[in-house]
Scaffold this motif. Structure first.
Motif, short mmCIF file in Angstrom:
data_model
loop_
_atom_site.label_atom_id
_atom_site.label_comp_id
_atom_site.label_asym_id
_atom_site.label_seq_id
_atom_site.Cartn_x
_atom_site.Cartn_y
_atom_site.Cartn_z
N VAL A 30 -15.77 35.94 44.35
CA VAL A 30 -16.15 34.25 44.08
C VAL A 30 -17.70 34.48 43.67
O VAL A 30 -18.00 33.51 42.76
N MET A 31 -18.46 35.13 44.09
CA MET A 31 -19.66 35.60 43.42
C MET A 31 -19.78 36.06 42.16
O MET A 31 -20.68 35.60 41.48
N PHE A 32 -19.09 37.13 41.67
CA PHE A 32 -19.32 37.70 40.52
C PHE A 32 -18.02 37.26 39.46
O PHE A 32 -18.05 38.07 38.65
N ASP A 33 -17.33 36.53 39.60
CA ASP A 33 -16.52 36.09 38.67
C ASP A 33 -16.85 35.76 37.25
O ASP A 33 -16.10 35.84 36.27
N GLN A 34 -17.92 35.19 37.26
CA GLN A 34 -18.51 34.72 36.04
C GLN A 34 -18.91 36.14 35.28
O GLN A 34 -19.14 36.04 33.89
N MET A 35 -19.39 37.30 36.01
CA MET A 35 -19.89 38.34 35.28
C MET A 35 -18.85 39.31 34.94
O MET A 35 -18.93 40.19 33.97
N PHE A 36 -17.82 39.53 35.92
CA PHE A 36 -16.74 40.48 35.76
C PHE A 36 -15.39 39.66 35.56
O PHE A 36 -15.25 38.73 36.50
N ASN A 37 -14.44 40.28 34.84
CA ASN A 37 -13.19 39.72 35.04
C ASN A 37 -12.13 41.04 35.40
O ASN A 37 -11.77 41.57 34.51
N LEU A 38 -11.84 40.89 36.76
CA LEU A 38 -11.23 42.08 37.06
C LEU A 38 -9.73 41.64 37.77
O LEU A 38 -9.65 40.39 37.99
N THR A 39 -8.89 42.68 38.03
CA THR A 39 -7.73 42.50 38.42
C THR A 39 -7.95 42.04 40.05
O THR A 39 -8.80 42.43 40.59
N PRO A 40 -6.84 41.43 40.63
CA PRO A 40 -7.00 41.23 42.04
C PRO A 40 -7.14 42.39 42.82
O PRO A 40 -7.95 42.57 43.79
N ARG A 41 -6.46 43.70 42.29
CA ARG A 41 -6.66 44.75 43.07
C ARG A 41 -8.05 45.48 43.00
O ARG A 41 -8.84 45.78 43.75
N GLY A 42 -8.57 45.28 41.81
CA GLY A 42 -9.82 45.70 41.31
C GLY A 42 -11.19 44.93 42.44
O GLY A 42 -11.84 45.43 43.00
N TRP A 43 -10.73 43.65 42.43
CA TRP A 43 -11.48 42.83 43.35
C TRP A 43 -11.45 43.30 44.84
O TRP A 43 -12.44 43.35 45.60
#
Length: 119
Positions: A30-43
């Protein structure tokens, strides 16, 4: 209270991140979705690591203030916490790179359909 306050804050951060996972939410996403685009597993993995990091920092703060002098604890707070956090954050970069997804954009959608925009 001044020496215990960091322990409380670190433990709360860890609990908040872990609690988010219990409810199926990665609060780091929620905080870093604008900086990184990760898979759900990565998050999820990144959130678990940061939660464990904050719990470890809470324990470390307790160990330092209970076993060392006030001068050592102040030095730890002033010159130890920031480098420890920075090193931990850098150690997370391979995980971030491994679980990164290419950004979804209108141009990518058009090129996938064979509609290349001229510009």
């Amino acid at each position: 209270f001044i020496k215990v306050k960091p322990t409380i804050i670190y433990a709360l951060f860890g609990l908040i991140l872990a609690g988010g996972l219990v409810f199926g939410r990665s609060l780091i996403a929620v905080m870093f979705d604008q900086m990184f685009n990760l898979t759900p597993r990565g998050w999820r993995l990144l959130t678990i690591r940061w939660a464990l990091f904050f719990f470890a920092m809470a324990v470390l703060n307790e160990i330092v203030w209970r076993t060392q002098s006030t001068d050592v604890w102040v030095a730890f707070k002033a010159f130890g916490v920031t480098p420890i956090t920075a090193v931990f954050a850098m150690i997370q970069l391979p995980l971030i790179n491994r679980h990164a997804q290419p950004p979804a954009s209108a141009d990518a959608d058009d090129s996938e359909r064979g509609n290349v925009k001229e510009g």
